[in-house]
Design a protein around this motif. Structure first.
Motif, PDB file in Angstrom:
ATOM      1  N   GLU A 162       0.834  -1.201   0.000  1.00  0.00           N
ATOM      2  CA  GLU A 162       0.000   0.000   0.000  1.00  0.00           C
ATOM      3  C   GLU A 162       0.870   1.253   0.000  1.00  0.00           C
ATOM      4  OE1 GLU A 162      -3.693   1.969   2.578  1.00  0.00           O
ATOM      5  OE2 GLU A 162      -2.878   0.003   3.104  1.00  0.00           O
ATOM      6  N   GLY A 163       0.523   2.191  -0.856  1.00  0.00           N
ATOM      7  CA  GLY A 163       1.263   3.447  -0.927  1.00  0.00           C
ATOM      8  C   GLY A 163       2.315   3.482  -2.018  1.00  0.00           C
ATOM      9  N   ILE A 164       2.578   2.316  -2.647  1.00  0.00           N
ATOM     10  CA  ILE A 164       3.543   2.257  -3.738  1.00  0.00           C
ATOM     11  C   ILE A 164       2.780   2.028  -5.041  1.00  0.00           C
ATOM     12  CG2 ILE A 164       5.588   1.107  -4.663  1.00  0.00           C
ATOM     13  CD1 ILE A 164       6.081   2.478  -1.993  1.00  0.00           C
ATOM     14  N   SER A 165       2.893   2.955  -5.974  1.00  0.00           N
ATOM     15  CA  SER A 165       2.157   2.846  -7.233  1.00  0.00           C
ATOM     16  C   SER A 165       2.904   1.950  -8.218  1.00  0.00           C
ATOM     17  CB  SER A 165       1.972   4.229  -7.850  1.00  0.00           C
ATOM     18  OG  SER A 165       3.226   4.750  -8.267  1.00  0.00           O
ATOM     19  N   ASP A 168       5.891   3.736  -9.602  1.00  0.00           N
ATOM     20  CA  ASP A 168       6.981   3.746  -8.620  1.00  0.00           C
ATOM     21  C   ASP A 168       7.710   2.410  -8.612  1.00  0.00           C
ATOM     22  OD1 ASP A 168       6.380   6.309  -7.902  1.00  0.00           O
ATOM     23  OD2 ASP A 168       5.378   5.813  -6.020  1.00  0.00           O
ATOM     24  N   SER A 256       7.953   7.746  -2.138  1.00  0.00           N
ATOM     25  CA  SER A 256       7.083   6.764  -1.494  1.00  0.00           C
ATOM     26  C   SER A 256       7.854   5.501  -1.123  1.00  0.00           C
ATOM     27  CB  SER A 256       5.927   6.396  -2.424  1.00  0.00           C
ATOM     28  OG  SER A 256       6.402   5.808  -3.619  1.00  0.00           O
ATOM     29  N   ARG A 259      10.310   6.311   1.802  1.00  0.00           N
ATOM     30  CA  ARG A 259       9.548   6.465   3.038  1.00  0.00           C
ATOM     31  C   ARG A 259       9.106   5.099   3.580  1.00  0.00           C
ATOM     32  NH1 ARG A 259       6.406  10.039   1.283  1.00  0.00           N
ATOM     33  NH2 ARG A 259       4.703   8.665   0.576  1.00  0.00           N
ATOM     34  N   TYR A 260       8.619   4.253   2.702  1.00  0.00           N
ATOM     35  CA  TYR A 260       8.140   2.940   3.147  1.00  0.00           C
ATOM     36  C   TYR A 260       9.286   2.095   3.709  1.00  0.00           C
ATOM     37  CZ  TYR A 260       6.134  -1.700   3.209  1.00  0.00           C
ATOM     38  OH  TYR A 260       5.719  -2.936   3.632  1.00  0.00           O
TER      39      TYR A 260
END
Length: 457
Positions: A162-165, A168, A256, A259-260
């Motif tokens: 979640e949060g990684i497209s 990306d 992203s 950060r993750y």
């Protein structure tokens, strides 16, 4: 498979012919379709794989999932074994493979198949991940799931955290593939951005009996690295951060992603696989090495098995291998001609200028060799990506000798300049030395065969 008429129309023909013969026999030895049927059989309602037996009557449903550049032949073999017992299935193959595979092996009847991108994932790779997770969501403790894995899976099937497209994730792949990192280092980084890699798919199967049939593309034939969906590799997000920084790509990764990974640096490795998981290596990359070495001996050459762990910057590895071949020709050490130097593994190309033309590791290795040879040297080198696609090209590799640079120049192409620009496909094609096979159906490590014959050859 090889265009013999073209590849044997010039250069050191005797050595080139032998190198192609060695490669042909080595590729036959690592055919996934035949390997599955050698390892597995169905008799009396029981599926036997190596020393294990599974009573098919006790399973409510049977599902098949898979990905990678060798999974279509595996799927054909599994359908031959299980037929209508298969409830549903889905595999993803590399874009451009499906039509040739269907033409050679026929259509799959029970297993759905789609194409997706490699080495950089695309939207179809994301959809493939959704399909795999959907099947995982349906299985229960009374079901059997058979997983078919081979090299290429990490790009062809993605399920980002979640949060990684998807863009990306694609950028991470592109950065790591071009960084010069080893494949296990690349897999470490990618795995910690995924919901299925690093053994995470196994945790979502609700106790179903799971069988993995793997085609190895890792140098040591480690089951851990070749069954990525089912087996944790023991690494952590902190390892992923360390690797990205070591290859100077950390600061270029999407915010992203940084950060993750940074927020999970204290995480521990996932738990080991469950007892309901059964894993089998049906094709080992070592078999490629042994088959090539054995074929050289059958042809009357002295085989010199150099390494099954070849690695390093492709063009520099080529220069070193050229030095060994020249020593053999010059002094008869460590073996005398006629001989064949055999190596398998995976070299890499590190892009430092942010861009490149068309080329790949095997093409750069073969170019690196030929630039060190005299035009009249009785030395030929074949460097081949066993899946039929070297890097992001439709070229499988290259077959070069000391005349290659001259032929490229006669065609108006400067091979050394192309090598410096990482655009060797153009020069090798101009010289008639680019090897085109189409999808081979297998995908183990790369093969290098260097043939050295006596001066009278």
């Amino acid at each position: 498979m090889f265009d013999l008429e073209s590849l044997l129309s010039h250069g050191f023909v005797a050595g080139r012919r032998i190198a192609l013969d060695i490669a042909s026999h080595a590729l036959q030895a690592v055919d996934p379709y035949g390997a599955v049927l050698r390892h597995a059989e169905v008799r009396g309602g029981r599926l036997s794989i190596d020393d294990d037996t599974f009573d098919l009557a006790r399973f409510e449903r049977i599902y098949i999932v898979g990905g990678g550049k060798a999974c279509y032949p595996q799927a054909v073999a599994v359908e031959q074994l299980l037929g209508d017992r298969i409830t549903d299935g889905f595999i993803s193959v590399k874009r451009g493979q499906l039509a040739p595979f269907m033409q050679r092996m026929g259509r799959l009847k029970r297993i759905r198949v789609a194409e997706s991108a490699h080495p950089v994932p695309d939207a179809a790779s994301l959809q493939a991940g959704r399909e795999i997770l959907a099947i995982a969501g349906r299985v229960t403790g009374g079901d059997l799931l058979i997983c078919l894995t081979s090299g290429g899976t990490s790009a062809q099937v993605i399920a980002p955290v979640e949060g990684i497209s998807m863009p990306d994730k694609a950028l991470v792949n592109r950065l790591m593939v071009h960084s010069g990192a080893d494949i296990t280092e690349i897999m470490t980084v990618r795995g910690h951005l995924s919901r299925i890699k690093n053994g995470q798919l196994a945790a979502q199967l609700h106790g179903a009996t799971t069988i993995t049939l793997a085609v190895s593309d890792e140098k040591t034939d480690s089951l851990m690295w070749n069954t990525d969906w089912m087996t944790p590799n023991g690494t952590t997000p902190a390892d992923a951060v360390r690797i990205a920084k070591a290859y100077a790509v950390w600061e270029r990764m999407p915010e992203s992603v940084r950060r993750y990974l940074s927020s999970h640096e204290g995480s521990t490795p996932p738990p080991a696989a469950t007892p309901a998981l059964h894993q089998y290596m049906v094709v080992k990359t070592r078999e490629l090495f042994d088959a090539a070495t054995g074929r050289a001996a059958q042809l009357g050459l002295t085989p010199l098995p150099l390494t099954s762990l070849l690695s390093g910057e492709s063009r520099e590895v080529g220069r070193v291998l050229a030095a060994v071949a020249r020593e053999v020709a010059h002094s008869g050490q460590p073996v005398a001609p006629p001989c064949a130097l055999i190596a398998t593994g995976e070299t890499s190309v590190r892009l430092t200028n942010g861009g490149a033309g068309e080329g790949g590791p095997n093409q750069e290795l073969a170019a690196g060799v030929c630039l060190e040879l005299e035009a009249d040297a009785n030395i030929a080198v074949l460097a081949l990506d066993t899946d039929g696609s070297d890097g992001p090209t439709d070229v499988a590799g290259a077959l070069t000798d000391g005349t290659t640079p001259l032929r490229a120049a006669q065609a108006g192409v400067d091979l050394p300049a192309c090598l410096n620009e990482h655009s060797v496909s153009r020069a090798l094609s101009a010289a008639g030395d680019a090897v085109i096979t189409g999808p081979t159906g297998t995908n183990v490590n790369d093969l290098v065969a260097i043939v050295v014959l006596p001066d009278a050859a």
